[in-house]
Design a protein around this motif. Structure first.
Motif, PDB file in Angstrom:
ATOM      1  N   LEU A 173      40.703  32.329  36.549  1.00 57.41           N
ATOM      2  CA  LEU A 173      40.278  33.704  36.293  1.00 57.41           C
ATOM      3  C   LEU A 173      38.826  33.678  35.831  1.00 57.41           C
ATOM      4  O   LEU A 173      38.420  32.776  35.097  1.00 57.41           O
ATOM      5  CB  LEU A 173      41.133  34.359  35.206  1.00 57.41           C
ATOM      6  N   HIS A 174      38.075  34.685  36.229  1.00 58.15           N
ATOM      7  CA  HIS A 174      36.685  34.791  35.809  1.00 58.15           C
ATOM      8  C   HIS A 174      36.303  36.256  35.713  1.00 58.15           C
ATOM      9  O   HIS A 174      37.013  37.137  36.225  1.00 58.15           O
ATOM     10  CB  HIS A 174      35.756  34.083  36.800  1.00 58.15           C
ATOM     11  N   GLU A 175      35.198  36.530  35.069  1.00 58.21           N
ATOM     12  CA  GLU A 175      34.689  37.891  35.011  1.00 58.21           C
ATOM     13  C   GLU A 175      34.226  38.306  36.406  1.00 58.21           C
ATOM     14  O   GLU A 175      33.261  37.781  36.929  1.00 58.21           O
ATOM     15  CB  GLU A 175      33.525  37.995  34.033  1.00 58.21           C
ATOM     16  N   GLY A 176      34.959  39.206  37.024  1.00 57.96           N
ATOM     17  CA  GLY A 176      34.584  39.722  38.331  1.00 57.96           C
ATOM     18  C   GLY A 176      35.382  39.170  39.489  1.00 57.96           C
ATOM     19  O   GLY A 176      35.290  39.708  40.596  1.00 57.96           O
ATOM     20  N   TYR A 177      36.170  38.135  39.254  1.00 58.24           N
ATOM     21  CA  TYR A 177      36.947  37.603  40.376  1.00 58.24           C
ATOM     22  C   TYR A 177      38.099  36.747  39.866  1.00 58.24           C
ATOM     23  O   TYR A 177      38.109  36.286  38.721  1.00 58.24           O
ATOM     24  CB  TYR A 177      36.069  36.799  41.334  1.00 58.24           C
ATOM     25  N   ILE A 178      39.065  36.569  40.738  1.00 58.99           N
ATOM     26  CA  ILE A 178      40.209  35.709  40.466  1.00 58.99           C
ATOM     27  C   ILE A 178      40.411  34.819  41.681  1.00 58.99           C
ATOM     28  O   ILE A 178      40.455  35.304  42.817  1.00 58.99           O
ATOM     29  CB  ILE A 178      41.473  36.526  40.121  1.00 58.99           C
ATOM     30  N   ILE A 179      40.482  33.515  41.449  1.00 60.62           N
ATOM     31  CA  ILE A 179      40.713  32.555  42.515  1.00 60.62           C
ATOM     32  C   ILE A 179      42.190  32.206  42.518  1.00 60.62           C
ATOM     33  O   ILE A 179      42.739  31.738  41.513  1.00 60.62           O
ATOM     34  CB  ILE A 179      39.886  31.271  42.307  1.00 60.62           C
ATOM     35  N   ILE A 227      40.020  37.266  45.112  1.00 59.95           N
ATOM     36  CA  ILE A 227      39.754  38.700  45.005  1.00 59.95           C
ATOM     37  C   ILE A 227      38.530  38.860  44.118  1.00 59.95           C
ATOM     38  O   ILE A 227      38.503  38.356  42.988  1.00 59.95           O
ATOM     39  CB  ILE A 227      40.953  39.460  44.403  1.00 59.95           C
ATOM     40  N   THR A 228      37.509  39.585  44.597  1.00 55.54           N
ATOM     41  CA  THR A 228      36.243  39.592  43.868  1.00 55.54           C
ATOM     42  C   THR A 228      35.533  40.937  43.977  1.00 55.54           C
ATOM     43  O   THR A 228      35.689  41.659  44.963  1.00 55.54           O
ATOM     44  CB  THR A 228      35.308  38.490  44.400  1.00 55.54           C
ATOM     45  N   ASN A 229      34.752  41.253  42.949  1.00 54.01           N
ATOM     46  CA  ASN A 229      33.797  42.361  43.038  1.00 54.01           C
ATOM     47  C   ASN A 229      32.368  41.838  42.901  1.00 54.01           C
ATOM     48  O   ASN A 229      31.455  42.604  42.638  1.00 54.01           O
ATOM     49  CB  ASN A 229      34.094  43.454  42.006  1.00 54.01           C
ATOM     50  N   ARG A 230      32.181  40.522  43.054  1.00 50.74           N
ATOM     51  CA  ARG A 230      30.888  39.871  42.916  1.00 50.74           C
ATOM     52  C   ARG A 230      30.497  39.208  44.242  1.00 50.74           C
ATOM     53  O   ARG A 230      31.346  38.881  45.072  1.00 50.74           O
ATOM     54  CB  ARG A 230      30.916  38.816  41.810  1.00 50.74           C
TER      55      ARG A 230
END
Length: 993
Positions: free
Chosen positions: A920-926, A932-935
C-alpha cells in the motif's frame, strides 16, 4: 459527531443560507467586546456585562439522544460569545455531574467536550450539506484534570480541528477549568486562522454543541446544542449568526427580493412581472430561482414548458446552477431538463414535491425535479427589471403551468475550481514491489525490560515497565507477579513475548507501558495511522493499533499482537516519547499470561514502509475478492425493469450485491436482531432470484447485526445478556427500542440472534452475509457478567482495580468465530469494520470502513484496505468517483455504499477486484493481480508480465485509446503512465508471452 473549536456563536436557520428573501432570522448575534479585551484564562469575570448569553438547560436543546439526557444537573451550559478584531471569543459555563474524557486528538468526540461549527460561506452552494471551503469544525476537550505526573493518563485540555482536515489549531487560545458542578472553557479563535476579516454585520452560520459522556468507556451519549432541531452533521443544521454591536444588535443579511409567491401561466400564453433590482455587492452574485409544474392530479412525466427572458435577453441553459442539465431518474433513465437555448422542461404534478417522491419520475443525486436556479447578475438593470415567462405548451390545452417562490437570490458565487495538474512530462518514478526482505536492523536485550534497536544509523531504546498493586512501576517482576521476556527476530520485525505469573491469590492489575524516547531526534509520529501536526496524540483503535515515529534517518513502530493487548491498546506519542500501552489488564490468582507485541524498525523515515512491513508480519496480504454494493428490495429496485437492474449491477462492477433489512418493517422498526425472524422474507427471495436470473455470476448477501434487537420483548427475554454501561444501565443505539446485547455461544441471546443466519443462508438462499459492526456496537466494554477474565478499570494513581469490565470483542469472540467460519464455508463474508483480535483476523475475510471522513481509511491499513463510499455526500457517479480517487490517497480500494448512485457508465471500481495486496502507498495499491493508482509512474511487478491498462478521466469515464506504452528494463516490464490530476488507472497483470 466530530468537533470544532470556535469562539463566538451566532446562529441562523441555514435553510436560509439559500438566500430566500425575507426568510432569514438571526438566531444569535455575537456582540462586540470593547476594551479591555478578554483574557482567555478560564475566569469568566471578563464576561460581566457582555450581552447575549444563551442558556442550554431545557429539553428542546437536548438534540442528540434526548432520552439519555437526565436534566440540567446531568448536562447544561451557559454560552457566552463575543468578537473583537483579533478573533472570535467563546466561553461556556458547563454543568456536568460526571466528567469523563479519556481521548485525545481526533477521538475527543467520544468524551466530554465542546464542538463549534462555523460556516463563513453559508450562502455558497447552499444545497451542499457537507463541509468544504469556508467551513470549520473545532473540538475543545477539557482533558481529565488529573495530575498524576503520568503523561499517558493525564489528559491535558486540547483543541482539535476536524475540518479543514489537517489544519493546525495551535493559534487558538484555550483554557479549561474544573468547577464543582462541572467545568468552564474559554477560547479565542483568530479571524486570521478562519480566513475572515471581521466587521460588524458579518453574517455566518454556526453551532455550539456540548457533548456528554457519563460512562467510564469513551462513548458520546448525549448532546445539547443552541439549535433545537434534531442533530444531524450537516451545514443545513447550522444556525444563522452575525457579528453585532456592543449592545448585541445586528441586521439580518440581505438575501434578495421576492418576485412572486405564485404565478399561473396558461398553456401557450405569456406572463410578465416586474421587480426592483437590488444592489448586488461586488463579492455576491444574483440568481433567479423558481419552482414550476404542469398542473396535473398526479406525477406523469414532463414536457418542454417554459422560456424565460430577463430584460429582453433569453436565459440560456448554461446559466443553470442548481442542477445538471441532464439528471438520472430513479428508474435508471436519464432525462434532460434544460436546452442550451433555454427551453425548460417542466414536470407534471399536483404540487412541487410529489414527483420527487415518485419511484419512477423522481431524480437521483438529491436533485429536486421542480426547482430551477439561473445565474443572472449580468442581465439585471438598475431600477425596474422585467421578467417574461412564456409557456411553450400547446395553446388551448390543459397544460397550464404553475410557478412558485420566484425569487432573486443574492449570495456568494461558488468558488471556481482550482486548475488541475496536467500529466507530468519529465522523468517518472519507478514503482514496483520490494523484492528483498533482508534483515536491516540489530536488536539487543540490555535488561529484563529494555531493548536496543539499531537501524538506518539510528539507535532506538525501548524501555518497558509494569504496574503493581503496591502503587509502583517495575522494570520486570515484583512480589505480586513474575516476569520473563523472550524475543524472536524476523527479517522485518521483532516479536516480544512478555510472560507474567500471578504470585498471589488475589487479582493483580498489571498495566504495561513500552516507551521509546526520541528526544531532540523526533521528526514525526503516526498513531493508528493518524499523523498529528504537533506530534502529540493518544489513540485506542484496536482495528489499527499501531505506534510509529521517525527521526530524520529512520523509523520505529510498535504493534500489539495478542488478543487482550490489542483490545486494551493505547498508542501514544507525547513530547517525543513513542508509546504502546495496556492500561486495563488484570491477572487472575495464580494465572499465567503472555502479552505479545512486535517492534517494526524501518531503515528510512517512511510511514508506508512501516505499514507494509507490519502487514507482512501480520499476514494481512490476503485476497480481497469482491466489488461490494448495496442492492435492497424496495420501491426503487421494484420499479426498475430488467435492463435497468442489469445496468446498475454491471456498471458498478458488482460481484456481490447486499440487501439491507429496512424494506420489511417490524412494527414500524428496522428489524434488527430477532425481529428479523418475524418479518416477511419473500422480498429478499424474489430479489435474489431476479439477480440470479439476470446476473448469475453475482452473489447475493443479506445484512446481519449480532448486537442489536428491537423487539420490546427482548428486554425481558434476554435480560441477563444486556450490554451494561458503567452506570448499570443497558446500552442503546440511537433509539430507546434499539437495545444492545452480548451474543455468546451459551447465553440466550447468542443462539437466538444466530437464527438470522439460518434464515439468510437457508430460507432466503443467499450465498453469503454482510456482517455490520462486526467488532462491537456503540460500547466497547460491558460492565457486568460474564467477565472476560482480564479487563478492568484501573486507578491511574493507586494502580488498584476500580471495577471489572468485559471487552465485547473478547466475550463475543467464540460466537463470532463459529458463525464467521460457518458463513465462509457457505460463501462470502463481508464486514463493516476491522476485526479487533488476532484470532478473528486470522479468518481473513473482506472488511471495509465507512468514510463519513475519508481519513477513516487509516483504520483499515493493517488488515483489509477498503473504503466504503460516503452515503452522506455521494449523489452522482462523479461524487462516487471522487471518493474512489481520494481513497487511493490512503492506499485503499473502494466498495459502493449509496444505492441511490446510479452509474451511467463503468468506472475504476469495475477493475479493482480481485486484488491481493502486496504493498500500500499514498496514491496507489500494488496487488498481485493489478495495480490501482491515481499517480503517474513506471509501474510493474519486477517481472516480464504483460499489462492491460484502463485509464479513467476526472468524471470516472474510461479514456479510450489512452497511450500508456510498455517499457522493458533489465528484463522487467513497466507501464509508462502519465495521468493528470483527478485521473486514475487500473494496470492489470497478464501472463508473460
Amino acid at each position: 459527531m466530530r468537533g470544532l473549536r470556535l469562539v463566538t456563536v451566532v446562529l441562523i436557520s441555514l435553510h436560509l443560507a439559500a438566500g430566500i428573501a425575507g426568510a432569514q432570522e438571526l438566531v444569535h448575534v455575537v456582540p462586540l467586546k470593547p476594551d479591555p479585551p478578554i483574557a482567555v484564562d478560564g475566569d469568566l469575570g471578563d464576561w460581566v456585562g457582555v450581552p447575549g448569553a444563551i442558556s442550554l438547560d431545557s429539553p428542546e436543546h437536548a438534540t442528540y439522544k434526548r432520552l439519555l439526557w437526565d436534566g440540567p444537573e446531568d448536562l447544561s451550559a451557559t454560552v457566552h460569545t463575543a468578537w473583537r478584531r483579533e478573533g472570535l471569543f467563546l466561553a461556556l459555563d458547563i454543568t456536568d455531574d460526571m466528567l469523563s474524557q479519556t481521548q485525545r486528538g481526533r477521538d475527543i468526540w467520544k468524551g466530554d467536550h465542546v464542538e463549534v461549527y462555523l460556516d463563513f460561506a453559508y450562502d455558497v452552494e447552499p444545497d451542499r450539506s457537507g463541509f468544504d471551503q469556508g467551513q470549520f469544525q473545532l473540538a475543545f476537550s477539557p482533558g481529565n484534570f488529573q495530575d498524576t505526573g503520568d503523561p499517558v493518563t493525564d489528559i491535558q485540555p486540547e483543541v482539535y480541528c476536524h475540518w479543514p482536515e489537517g489544519m493546525d489549531a495551535g493559534a487558538v487560545e484555550y483554557a479549561a477549568r474544573r468547577i464543582p458542578q462541572g467545568w468552564i472553557m474559554e477560547a479565542m479563535v483568530p479571524f486570521d486562522l478562519l480566513g475572515v476579516t471581521a466587521a460588524e454585520g458579518l453574517a455566518f452560520s454556526g453551532e455550539v454543541a456540548v457533548s456528554d459522556c457519563d460512562s467510564a468507556e469513551a462513548a458520546q451519549e448525549t448532546m445539547i446544542t443552541v439549535g433545537t432541531e434534531d442533530w444531524v452533521h450537516s451545514r443545513h443544521r447550522l444556525q444563522l449568526m452575525a457579528l453585532g454591536s456592543a449592545d448585541g444588535e445586528a441586521e439580518p443579511p440581505s438575501a434578495g427580493v421576492t418576485i412572486a409567491d405564485e404565478l399561473l401561466v396558461p398553456a401557450g400564453e405569456q406572463r410578465e412581472v416586474t421587480f426592483e433590482g437590488p444592489e448586488v455587492p461586488p463579492e455576491k452574485a444574483a440568481y433567479l430561482f423558481f419552482r414550476a409544474r404542469i398542473i396535473n392530479e398526479r406525477p406523469a412525466g414532463w414536457t418542454t414548458g417554459l422560456r424565460l427572458t430577463l430584460n429582453g435577453t433569453t436565459i440560456e441553459g448554461q446559466r443553470l446552477t442548481n442542477r445538471p442539465a441532464t439528471s438520472m431518474r430513479k428508474i435508471g433513465i436519464e432525462a434532460t431538463f434544460i436546452a442550451p437555448t433555454g427551453e425548460v422542461t417542466v414536470p407534471y404534478g399536483p404540487d412541487f414535491e410529489a414527483a420527487d417522491r415518485h419511484e419512477s419520475y423522481g431524480l437521483l443525486g438529491g436533485v429536486k425535479i421542480h426547482e430551477y436556479e439561473f445565474e443572472v447578475a449580468d442581465l439585471l438593470a438598475d431600477g425596474e427589471n422585467t421578467l417574461q415567462v412564456q409557456s411553450l405548451t400547446d395553446a388551448g390545452s390543459e397544460r397550464d403551468i404553475a410557478m412558485g417562490d420566484l425569487q432573486l437570490r443574492i449570495k456568494a458565487p461558488p468558488p471556481p475550481p482550482p486548475p488541475r495538474r496536467p500529466a507530468p512530462t519529465g522523468p517518472l518514478p519507478v514503482i514496483q514491489p520490494r523484492r528483498e526482505l533482508a534483515m536491516h536492523y540489530t536488536v539487543t536485550q540490555t535488561g529484563p525490560a529494555t531493548l536496543e534497536v539499531k537501524v538506518g544509523g539510528e539507535r532506538f531504546t525501548i524501555e518497558s515497565r509494569f504496574s503493581a498493586p503496591d502503587g509502583q512501576w517495575h522494570a520486570g517482576g515484583c512480589q505480586h507477579f513474575s516476569h520473563a521476556r523472550r524475543i524472536e527476530r524476523s527479517a522485518e520485525h521483532i516479536v516480544v513475548h512478555d510472560s507474567f505469573t500471578n504470585l498471589t491469590d488475589e487479582l493483580v492489575p498489571v498495566m504495561q507501558r513500552h516507551a521509546c524516547d526520541l528526544g531532540d531526534r523526533f521528526a514525526g509520529a503516526w498513531l493508528a495511522g493518524i499523523h498529528p501536526l504537533s506530534g502529540d496524540l493518544t489513540t485506542q483503535d484496536s482495528g489499527n493499533p499501531s505506534s510509529y515515529a521517525t527521526t530524520a534517518a529512520a523509523g520505529l513502530g510498535m504493534v500489539p499482537l495478542s488478543d487482550e493487548f490489542r483490545i486494551h491498546v493505547t498508542n501514544s506519542c507525547l513530547d517525543g516519547v513513542l508509546g504502546l500501552a495496556d492500561n486495563n489488564f488484570v491477572l487472575q490468582p495464580g494465572a499465567e499470561y503472555t502479552a505479545e507485541w512486535m517492534v517494526v524498525p524501518t531503515a528510512q523515515p517512511d510511514f508506508w514502509a512501516f505499514v507494509n512491513a507490519a502487514r507482512r508480519a501480520l499476514d494481512s496480504n490476503f485476497t480481497l475478492q469482491h466489488q461490494f454494493g448495496f442492492l435492497s428490495p424496495g420501491t426503487l429496485t421494484e420499479g426498475w425493469d430488467d435492463e435497468t437492474l442489469t445496468r446498475f449491477i454491471r456498471n458498478k462492477g458488482l460481484d456481490v450485491a447486499c440487501a439491507t433489512i429496512g424494506r420489511t418493517r417490524y412494527k414500524g422498526r428496522v428489524p434488527h436482531g430477532t425481529a428479523f425472524q418475524h418479518v416477511d422474507h419473500q422480498p429478499f427471495i424474489d430479489l435474489k432470484q431476479r439477480i440470479r436470473r439476470l446476473c448469475p455470476d453475482v452473489q447475493f448477501l443479506v445484512y446481519f447485526h449480532c448486537f442489536l434487537d428491537v423487539r420490546d420483548e427482548a428486554e425481558s427475554e434476554y435480560h441477563a445478556d444486556r450490554r451494561l454501561r458503567s452506570n448499570g444501565e443497558q446500552g442503546i443505539y440511537s433509539r430507546e427500542y434499539m437495545r444492545i446485547f452480548n451474543p455468546t455461544l451459551d447465553n440466550t441471546f447468542g443462539p437466538a440472534v444466530a437464527g438470522n443466519i439460518d434464515i439468510i443462508l437457508d430460507e432466503i438462499g443467499a450465498e453469503g452475509v454482510y456482517w455490520d459492526e462486526v467488532a462491537y456496537s456503540k460500547y466497547k466494554y460491558h460492565y457486568g457478567e460474564p467477565w472476560d477474565g482480564c479487563s478492568a478499570d484501573i486507578d491511574p494513581e493507586s494502580f488498584q482495580v476500580q471495577r471489572l469490565k468485559s471487552a465485547v470483542s473478547l466475550i463475543a469472540l467464540p460466537f463470532q468465530l463459529k458463525h464467521a467460519q460457518r458463513i465462509m464455508e457457505h460463501g462470502p463474508l463481508v464486514t463493516n469494520g476491522m476485526p479487533r483480535t488476532r484470532t478473528l483476523a486470522a479468518l481473513k475475510f473482506q472488511a471495509f470502513t465507512e468514510t463519513g471522513s475519508i481519513s477513516n481509511c487509516l483504520r483499515t491499513l493493517l488488515y483489509s484496505p477498503i473504503a466504503l463510499g460516503d452515503h452522506r455526500t455521494e449523489r452522482t457517479i462523479q461524487d462516487a468517483y471522487h471518493w474512489m480517487v481520494r481513497a487511493l490517497d490512503y492506499g485503499c480500494v473502494y466498495n459502493w455504499y449509496s444505492q441511490r448512485v446510479f452509474p451511467e457508465y463503468p468506472t475504476l471500481a469495475s477493475h479493482m477486484f480481485p486484488i491481493t495486496p502486496v504493498e500500500l502507498h499514498e496514491g496507489y495499491i500494488i496487488g498481485e493481480e493489478r495495480i490501482i493508482t491515481n499517480r503517474s509512474g513506471l509501474f510493474g511487478w519486477g517481472d516480464d508480465s504483460r499489462h492491460e491498462v484502463r485509464v479513467f478521466d476526472e468524471d470516472g469515464r474510461e479514456v479510450e485509446g489512452f497511450d500508456a506504452p510498455l517499457q522493458t528494463r533489465d528484463g522487467s516490464t513497466f507501464t509508462e503512465l502519465r495521468i493528470a490530476e483527478g485521473y486514475s488507472a487500473a494496470i492489470i497483470r497478464q501472463p508473460a508471452q
